[in-house]
Scaffold this motif. Structure first.
Motif, PDB file in Angstrom:
ATOM      1  N   ARG A  37      70.910 -47.563 -22.620  1.00 14.68           N
ATOM      2  CA  ARG A  37      71.273 -47.370 -21.285  1.00 14.68           C
ATOM      3  C   ARG A  37      73.130 -47.057 -20.703  1.00 14.68           C
ATOM      4  O   ARG A  37      74.002 -46.466 -20.001  1.00 14.68           O
ATOM      5  CB  ARG A  37      71.544 -48.897 -20.654  1.00 14.68           C
ATOM      6  N   ASN A  38      74.030 -47.626 -22.291  1.00 19.45           N
ATOM      7  CA  ASN A  38      75.311 -46.773 -22.927  1.00 19.45           C
ATOM      8  C   ASN A  38      75.413 -45.697 -23.478  1.00 19.45           C
ATOM      9  O   ASN A  38      76.867 -44.816 -23.421  1.00 19.45           O
ATOM     10  CB  ASN A  38      75.745 -48.555 -23.205  1.00 19.45           C
ATOM     11  N   VAL A  81      79.301 -50.635 -19.140  1.00 20.32           N
ATOM     12  CA  VAL A  81      78.370 -49.755 -18.425  1.00 20.32           C
ATOM     13  C   VAL A  81      77.340 -51.028 -17.716  1.00 20.32           C
ATOM     14  O   VAL A  81      77.036 -50.861 -16.650  1.00 20.32           O
ATOM     15  CB  VAL A  81      77.750 -48.858 -19.272  1.00 20.32           C
ATOM     16  N   ASP A  82      77.251 -51.801 -19.185  1.00 21.87           N
ATOM     17  CA  ASP A  82      75.854 -52.513 -19.190  1.00 21.87           C
ATOM     18  C   ASP A  82      76.819 -53.924 -19.475  1.00 21.87           C
ATOM     19  O   ASP A  82      77.350 -53.693 -20.853  1.00 21.87           O
ATOM     20  CB  ASP A  82      75.153 -52.149 -19.375  1.00 21.87           C
ATOM     21  N   ASP A  87      70.882 -61.353 -19.591  1.00 17.63           N
ATOM     22  CA  ASP A  87      69.746 -61.867 -19.284  1.00 17.63           C
ATOM     23  C   ASP A  87      69.362 -61.421 -18.147  1.00 17.63           C
ATOM     24  O   ASP A  87      69.985 -62.219 -17.539  1.00 17.63           O
ATOM     25  CB  ASP A  87      69.195 -62.558 -20.180  1.00 17.63           C
ATOM     26  N   ASP A  88      67.754 -60.419 -18.080  1.00 12.90           N
ATOM     27  CA  ASP A  88      67.766 -60.855 -16.254  1.00 12.90           C
ATOM     28  C   ASP A  88      66.535 -61.204 -16.549  1.00 12.90           C
ATOM     29  O   ASP A  88      65.430 -61.030 -15.264  1.00 12.90           O
ATOM     30  CB  ASP A  88      67.632 -59.222 -15.788  1.00 12.90           C
ATOM     31  N   ASP A  89      65.379 -61.003 -17.717  1.00 13.89           N
ATOM     32  CA  ASP A  89      64.138 -61.435 -17.742  1.00 13.89           C
ATOM     33  C   ASP A  89      63.565 -62.922 -18.047  1.00 13.89           C
ATOM     34  O   ASP A  89      62.840 -62.831 -18.729  1.00 13.89           O
ATOM     35  CB  ASP A  89      62.989 -59.734 -18.527  1.00 13.89           C
ATOM     36  N   ASP A  90      64.138 -63.507 -18.584  1.00 15.34           N
ATOM     37  CA  ASP A  90      64.238 -64.770 -18.774  1.00 15.34           C
ATOM     38  C   ASP A  90      63.562 -66.204 -17.039  1.00 15.34           C
ATOM     39  O   ASP A  90      64.498 -65.692 -16.650  1.00 15.34           O
ATOM     40  CB  ASP A  90      65.479 -65.233 -19.310  1.00 15.34           C
ATOM     41  N   LEU A 115      59.004 -57.682 -20.224  1.00 12.09           N
ATOM     42  CA  LEU A 115      59.374 -56.611 -20.250  1.00 12.09           C
ATOM     43  C   LEU A 115      60.100 -55.858 -18.804  1.00 12.09           C
ATOM     44  O   LEU A 115      60.871 -55.424 -18.479  1.00 12.09           O
ATOM     45  CB  LEU A 115      59.301 -55.080 -21.345  1.00 12.09           C
ATOM     46  N   LYS A 143      59.527 -57.144 -16.725  1.00 11.54           N
ATOM     47  CA  LYS A 143      60.956 -58.360 -15.081  1.00 11.54           C
ATOM     48  C   LYS A 143      61.757 -58.071 -15.770  1.00 11.54           C
ATOM     49  O   LYS A 143      62.957 -58.643 -15.085  1.00 11.54           O
ATOM     50  CB  LYS A 143      60.264 -59.606 -15.664  1.00 11.54           C
ATOM     51  N   ASN A 144      62.418 -56.988 -16.202  1.00  7.59           N
ATOM     52  CA  ASN A 144      63.696 -56.596 -16.950  1.00  7.59           C
ATOM     53  C   ASN A 144      64.272 -55.907 -15.917  1.00  7.59           C
ATOM     54  O   ASN A 144      64.208 -54.760 -15.723  1.00  7.59           O
ATOM     55  CB  ASN A 144      63.766 -56.636 -18.475  1.00  7.59           C
ATOM     56  N   LYS A 145      65.594 -55.431 -15.161  1.00 11.87           N
ATOM     57  CA  LYS A 145      65.835 -55.418 -14.404  1.00 11.87           C
ATOM     58  C   LYS A 145      66.432 -54.129 -14.484  1.00 11.87           C
ATOM     59  O   LYS A 145      67.058 -53.074 -14.249  1.00 11.87           O
ATOM     60  CB  LYS A 145      66.774 -55.885 -13.255  1.00 11.87           C
ATOM     61  N   LYS A 146      66.708 -54.007 -16.429  1.00  9.96           N
ATOM     62  CA  LYS A 146      67.232 -53.083 -16.794  1.00  9.96           C
ATOM     63  C   LYS A 146      66.493 -52.101 -17.607  1.00  9.96           C
ATOM     64  O   LYS A 146      66.706 -50.909 -17.477  1.00  9.96           O
ATOM     65  CB  LYS A 146      68.406 -53.448 -18.165  1.00  9.96           C
ATOM     66  N   VAL A 194      67.091 -50.966 -25.329  1.00  6.99           N
ATOM     67  CA  VAL A 194      67.573 -50.448 -24.028  1.00  6.99           C
ATOM     68  C   VAL A 194      68.802 -50.350 -23.720  1.00  6.99           C
ATOM     69  O   VAL A 194      69.342 -49.554 -22.734  1.00  6.99           O
ATOM     70  CB  VAL A 194      66.626 -51.512 -23.332  1.00  6.99           C
ATOM     71  N   SER A 195      69.957 -51.561 -24.363  1.00  9.09           N
ATOM     72  CA  SER A 195      71.561 -51.370 -24.280  1.00  9.09           C
ATOM     73  C   SER A 195      71.578 -50.452 -24.468  1.00  9.09           C
ATOM     74  O   SER A 195      72.451 -49.652 -24.099  1.00  9.09           O
ATOM     75  CB  SER A 195      71.505 -52.292 -24.634  1.00  9.09           C
ATOM     76  N   LYS A 248      64.772 -55.654 -26.209  1.00 11.07           N
ATOM     77  CA  LYS A 248      66.354 -55.308 -25.174  1.00 11.07           C
ATOM     78  C   LYS A 248      67.532 -54.528 -26.071  1.00 11.07           C
ATOM     79  O   LYS A 248      68.112 -53.594 -25.343  1.00 11.07           O
ATOM     80  CB  LYS A 248      66.437 -56.405 -24.898  1.00 11.07           C
TER      81      LYS A 248
END
Lengths: 583, 571, 115
Positions: free
Chosen positions: B127-128, C107-108, C112-115, B29, B31-34, B123-124, B120
């Motif tokens: 974030r919204n 907004v989002d 996926d960013d973490d794969d 997690l 590593k996730n940019k969000k 998180v989405s 995730k």
């Protein structure tokens, strides 16, 4: 429920509103004008008078798949003016075009922030479709813009049809009209008025209209009926370049846009023999990049020469491209995808047939419209114009019309700072207009239905004023014929009768169209040359005449009732050959 | 837009080391940019854990938080003061019940991927979200910039909370609005929201799911707050496993599910959308189920015209759990029907019965309508109406027990106390508690670690010297774990109906008493529980190997979706 | 092209004075019929912008191609999500094509960013 016939005028209820700035028409240009006015001064009361519902009014109701025009990073406003000038056959208001180009991207960048999806390339920059246009996913662009307009505190009066301007002496101080749902008589006073009603469709008979269900199977929005022009014409405003009509090659029968196919996917236009006739026969004009009027007339010339049908050859497109192209259509004219399906048309195997559209008067594409000063003020003090009704600058399209919204609002705000409060007695104008508006609801039922008059006008214009069935061709005698008929019809508008408010709207639409058609014929008659073959093909004057390298303008003389036509000189600011897109 | 979202994972002891590698999850997690920062905290619900959480919130000042732990509701309540204290809105924090949804009910191969997917999604959603300032209202809110006055909300509101303002726009009466979301679900423009129900948020939550990476169909399941979400959690507690890619979205009522959300789910490639609501007409919110079904039918018809398998979108009616009900003693009832006047649910049915050869008017209950609230019992002049488990006798016994610190034990009464991995003894003097319990007549007192686990109960079974007639369990999160323990009890041959439950954890860990006071409080609670207050509500437990109704129905649905193959809109 | 109202689905926007299609139509063409259902008063005047179809909460309106310019019978059905439209197009041979198109910025995004 729709109100039916009237017994007398006293039954009509009235609604009188006042604003600092009144904007007539809540399409793309009108909304941007309203937002800009509020941005400059949030205390201003800004009212939009809208014939339909602002969420889906104007030409963008169905959406757009591209923003045309948008200034690329490596290009200057002068570059754009050069290109636009060449596309328009060398005739445009360079002063205005430069101003527009300078703030061209502003409204679009805002739009994106408000939610409009713009396609991006790998660098994250806007993805260019052609040279000056970017791809978007704009099916809901109008609701996004409308929401922002409301958020800015602009008051929107939906379902009110504007019919005439209000005057205090020479000054325009608002407009009058009627509620197509509530049946009320409306007057909205404004210290300044911005007209943004769009162009005029339905002047000519579309070839799809053969007494069937496809009366409005036309390219330009059929609900833009030239009301903004007509109100100005009746008030004696100076109009320019109506003779530069807009007609284009569109998908046959459906009358849908083809830039989506030809520009975006570089598909060639071919005739029945498979010849790429633009490259072969029109190389001197730039081949596939020839000015738009050439691209409109050349295919029709091919048909006339017996080399039709004409196609856009989609057979080289990959399945992925076809899917993407259909997606683009879904963002702009979704029903074109339905049309293809209804014809079992696999465009990977069969090319798309194209044909010329009926001609329109639309100042976002050509230079037709109000003659403006540098503040976007018309020749009527207090009246500003933007978008398709504003003249002088062709190839504005969506981006340019939005930018014009900003510019006209800036002009209007500066103007009202100067003039102060309004004190005028409008009683007489109001009662006269009220009687004029509602007379079709009082008229004898043994009269003329709006539709009859509309169809008659469209046939006359088509046959005698260079419609698509005549391959856009005309001569002096035919134009005289057209003028004679249009004048007769104008005298007969008192016989128009309407059964309900919807028909009352149709009645005023045809009245407005007749005024526009009359001025158009005057312009066509005056330009005794052929400057833009296709848009304006004079069979009796097939060549260009250097004496007419200028603007043809007109103005109704309100004393004599005659339309007076005259010229204005061309003013070149951007150096270079006016017929070449680059230096 | 909350652009810095922290994720806090609770390192709950049970099983997690075996089933889910939290450290690896945290590493993935992070590593996730969000996601800005990821923390693993031990026992978030403990004093120390909560303190650590407060520090994180205070130091990072994140604009959003996602907590992966257990017992989402209880924990959320526990953590919310920390969130508020840091100046954040409560809706900026989402709690994902990882323990229930992953450890207890996920039986697929890709545990890590599944857990990551759930985080995730949350998180989405966060974030919204919008800033908390606009969420202070306690009723439905209308975005007047979008509203086009269609007045559907007014037509459909079950409480008549809507009226029109002077400009013709709908407005909400805060006092009448019950935040059921029926207007949110019906609004064609999607311009209505509740403080914690925003279509944009749910939409992004739904679209964020990618499944666990297996071929299993993704099923988006909407559960309602009053009935099906708790029911589902109970099922999970019982050990029911869910289809691996079943994703749960909580809504106040099925009537709050806007068609746009179903469309979004299908468009984003979700294979099935399940509306898990109540059975016909039993919606507590009133009409929510009926409207939801009407709307869904419309959508399904559209799907059919689209030549899209309409089975993918389904409504599943969940039978309401039988309530313990109100017992009316016909001998005592004098037929005055006072109960009928006071019943808020119109559940009283007058009926004529023969008693000793005489026909008499007595009051009965419509089992469908009766909510066991007990208002009739409080007003009954003759004492004929008695709520099951809360009868006057039971209440008096409990009060007696509390006053005298003794209880009439049967001689084989047992108390089983959970020490929660040794954590609880830091707060609670078990020795003192045990002593008190023995003194007042308990036959056996057992202290176990992690009663929620099966092996703890096997240990209990071994240690029981006599078979207990009645017993008290003292552990945590009653609603969630109570049922799980019943299952375990049953597995080891105990009769759950005869046991009561005490929220030991909440009484000690969450309320920071000193050790002896905590023990005293627990002692009294245990006594009161045994004397009749409040009993576990005797759910019907399935026999081993027997499929629950839920398993049958969900299984059938999952099978249908599986047979349809992947959603053709999956990109 | 003409909007066709599916009478079994249209609920007249619960007998509102102006159903949503009537509110939105740029051509003032949709209205409430005497049967309490929406109706297009003049099908030939429709510009098929499909605004009414997109806004209809019941999915009760379809665009039909007049036979004069298309064969019987193709369908184009939009399904409106919050930020995207799912279009289904069925041609006269029964071939189905589907398109999922974004229509609002989010907004989002879903990447996926973490794969």
């Amino acid at each position: 429920m729709t109100q039916s016939r009237l017994n007398n005028l006293d039954e009509i209820r009235e609604e009188h509103l006042e604003a600092d700035i009144l904007i007539i028409g809540g399409g793309n240009a009108g909304c941007f004008a309203a937002i800009e006015a509020k941005k400059i001064n949030s205390k201003l009361k800004v009212i939009i008078m809208e014939k339909a519902h602002i969420d889906r009014s104007g030409c963008l109701a169905g959406g757009m798949d591209a923003i045309n025009t948008y200034l690329p990073k490596d290009k200057t406003p002068e570059d754009l003016v050069r290109w636009s000038r060449a596309q328009a056959g060398g005739l445009l208001r360079e002063d205005l075009a430069l101003e527009i180009s300078r703030c061209l991207n502003e409204p679009i960048e805002e739009w994106e922030r408000w939610g409009l999806p713009i396609k991006k390339n790998d660098n994250g920059d806007a993805k260019y479709r052609g040279q000056w246009d970017i791809s978007i996913q704009g099916s809901e662009m109008k609701p996004i813009l409308a929401e922002k307009t409301r958020e800015m505190g602009v008051e929107v009066v939906n379902r009110v049809v504007a019919t005439n301007l209000l005057f205090d002496g020479e000054k325009v101080v608002g407009a009058m009209g009627f509620g197509v749902r509530d049946g009320k008589f409306y007057s909205i006073k404004g210290k300044a008025t911005i007209v943004a009603t769009g162009g005029a469709s339905g002047l000519y008979k579309p070839y799809t209209n053969d007494g069937n269900d496809s009366h409005h199977q036309i390219w330009y929005c059929p609900f833009d009926t030239g009301t903004g022009y007509a109100m100005g014409i009746r008030a004696g405003a100076e109009m320019t370049t109506f003779e530069m009509r807009w007609a284009a090659v569109r998908t046959k029968d459906f009358n849908g846009p083809i830039d989506t196919i030809s520009v975006c996917y570089k598909t060639p236009m071919v005739n029945a023999k498979g010849e790429k006739f633009l490259a072969e026969r029109y190389a001197e004009y730039g081949g596939d990049k020839a000015p738009r009027y050439i691209r409109a007339s050349a295919p029709m010339e091919e048909v006339l020469a017996g080399r039709g049908p004409i196609y856009v050859d989609t057979r080289q497109m990959t399945p992925e491209q076809i899917k993407e192209m259909k997606t683009d259509y879904l963002n702009e004219r979704p029903s074109f995808v339905l049309y293809l399906a209804a014809n079992g048309h696999d465009i990977g195997k069969e090319p798309i047939e194209v044909y010329g559209s009926d001609p329109y008067i639309v100042g976002g594409h050509t230079a037709s419209g109000y003659w403006l000063d540098k503040n976007w003020q018309t020749t009527l003090p207090g009246l500003f114009a933007c978008g398709d009704v504003a003249g002088g600058v062709p190839n504005k399209f969506v981006g340019g019309c939005g930018a014009e919204g900003l510019l006209s609002a800036r002009g209007a705000v500066t103007y009202i700072e100067r003039i102060g409060e309004l004190h005028c007695d409008l009683t007489e104008q109001l009662s006269a207009e009220k009687a004029r508006i509602f007379s079709p609801l009082l008229a004898n039922e043994d009269g003329v239905l709006p539709r009859w008059m509309e169809e008659k006008m469209q046939r006359i214009m088509d046959e005698y004023a260079g419609g698509v069935h005549q391959f856009y061709r005309m001569n002096e005698e035919r134009l005289d014929n057209a003028l004679r008929h249009i004048r007769k019809m104008k005298k007969q508008v008192s016989f128009l009768y309407a059964k309900d408010l919807h028909e009352l709207m149709l009645a005023h639409e045809v009245i407005d169209r007749l005024d526009v058609a009359e001025v158009l014929i005057y312009h066509l008659k005056y330009r005794k040359e052929t400057r833009w073959p296709g848009w304006q093909t004079r069979m009796d004057y097939p060549e260009k005449d250097s004496a007419l390298d200028c603007f043809v303008n007109s103005k109704l003389n309100r004393d004599t009732g005659e339309v007076e036509v005259f010229t204005r000189p061309y003013d070149q600011i951007v150096p270079g050959d006016r017929y070449k897109p680059t230096l | 837009m909350p652009n810095s979202v922290d994720v806090v994972l609770c390192h709950c002891q049970e099983d997690s080391s075996v089933r889910l590698d939290l450290e690896r999850l945290a590493e993935k997690l992070s590593k996730n940019k969000k996601i800005s920062r990821v923390y693993v905290v031990e026992h978030l619900c403990s004093m120390a854990g909560t303190k650590k959480f407060a520090e994180i919130v205070q130091n990072d000042q994140p604009s959003g938080l996602v907590v992966g732990a257990c017992a989402a509701e209880t924990l959320h309540q526990r953590l919310s003061p920390c969130i508020r204290k840091a100046g954040l809105g409560e809706q900026t924090c989402a709690t994902v019940p990882l323990r229930e949804l992953i450890l207890w009910s996920y039986r697929g191969e890709n545990v890590l991927q599944a857990a990551r997917d759930l985080i995730k999604m949350a998180v989405s959603k966060i974030r919204n979200g919008v800033d908390s300032a606009s969420r202070t209202a306690r009723s439905a809110m209308i975005n007047y910039l979008k509203c086009d006055k269609c007045k559907r909300c007014m037509e459909e509101c079950p409480t008549g909370a809507y009226s029109l303002n002077s400009e013709g726009y709908p407005q909400v009466n805060q006092d009448l609005c019950q935040c059921c979301g029926i207007c949110v679900g019906g609004c064609p423009i999607q311009c209505i929201s509740l403080p914690d129900l925003r279509i944009e948020e749910l939409s992004s939550e739904i679209r964020a799911t990618k499944g666990d990476g297996s071929e299993e169909p993704i099923v988006m399941t909407f559960c309602c707050e009053p009935l099906t979400y708790p029911a589902l959690m109970k099922e999970i507690g019982l050990g029911t496993s869910l289809p691996p890619n079943m994703r749960i979205i909580r809504v106040p009522c099925m009537g709050a599910v806007n068609a746009a959300l179903i469309n979004d789910a299908l468009a984003s490639g979700v294979d099935g959308v399940l509306l898990l609501g109540c059975e016909h007409g039993s919606c507590q919110i009133r009409q929510g189920d009926i409207l939801a079904k009407q709307r869904l039918e419309n959508l399904r018809e559209t799907l059919t015209r689209m030549m899209f398998e309409n089975e993918r979108a389904q409504y599943l009616g969940w039978p309401e759990e039988k309530r313990p009900g109100i017992f009316v003693d016909p001998e005592l009832c004098n037929g005055c029907l006072t109960c009928r006047q006071v019943c808020p649910f119109d559940a009283v049915v007058p009926s004529k019965i023969l008693i000793k050869g005489k026909e008499r008017l007595v009051s009965e209950r419509d089992p469908q309508a009766c909510r066991s609230c007990g208002i009739c019992a409080a007003n009954c002049p003759s004492g004929a109406c008695q709520p099951s488990h809360f009868s006057d006798v039971q209440l008096l016994n409990a009060m007696d027990a509390l006053c005298s610190n003794t209880v009439k034990t049967s001689g084989s009464d047992t108390a089983v106390l959970c020490n929660c991995s040794g954590k609880l003894e830091q707060y609670l003097d078990f020795e003192q508690l045990e002593e008190s319990l023995y003194r007042c007549g308990f036959n056996q007192v057992l202290v176990e670690d992690r009663l929620c686990s099966e092996h703890a109960w096997q240990d209990v079974r071994k240690r029981l010297s006599t078979y207990p007639a009645h017993g008290v369990i003292a552990a945590c999160a009653k609603d969630l774990f109570g049922i799980r323990m019943q299952k375990h009890q049953k597995n080891v041959g105990l009769e759950p109906d005869q046991w009561s439950f005490v929220d030991l954890w909440e009484k000690t860990m969450i309320c920071p008493y000193d050790r002896s006071a905590a023990a005293e409080l627990c002692f009294q609670d245990v006594l009161a529980a045994l004397a009749g207050l409040p009993r576990t509500n005797g759910s019907q437990l399935p026999e081993d190997g027997e499929e629950t109704l839920f398993q049958q129905q969900i299984g059938l649905y999952a099978k249908t979706i599986r047979s349809l193959g992947p959603n053709p809109l999956k990109q | 092209m003409a909007p066709k109202v599916l009478l079994n689905k249209c609920d007249g926007c619960k007998a509102e004075k102006e159903p949503l299609c009537e509110q939105i139509c740029p051509g003032d063409l949709m209205t409430l019929g005497t049967n309490g259902k929406a109706i297009c008063r003049d099908p030939r005047d429709c510009w098929d912008c499909m605004s009414c179809i997109k806004i209809c909460p019941q999915g009760a309106i379809e665009t039909r191609v007049p036979y004069q310019i298309g064969y019987h019978e193709a369908k184009l059905i939009p399904m409106m999500g919050t930020n995207r439209i799912t279009w289904t197009c069925i041609d006269i041979e029964g071939n189905v094509e589907r398109f999922v198109v974004k229509n609002h910025n989010e907004v989002d995004d879903d990447n996926d960013d973490d794969d």
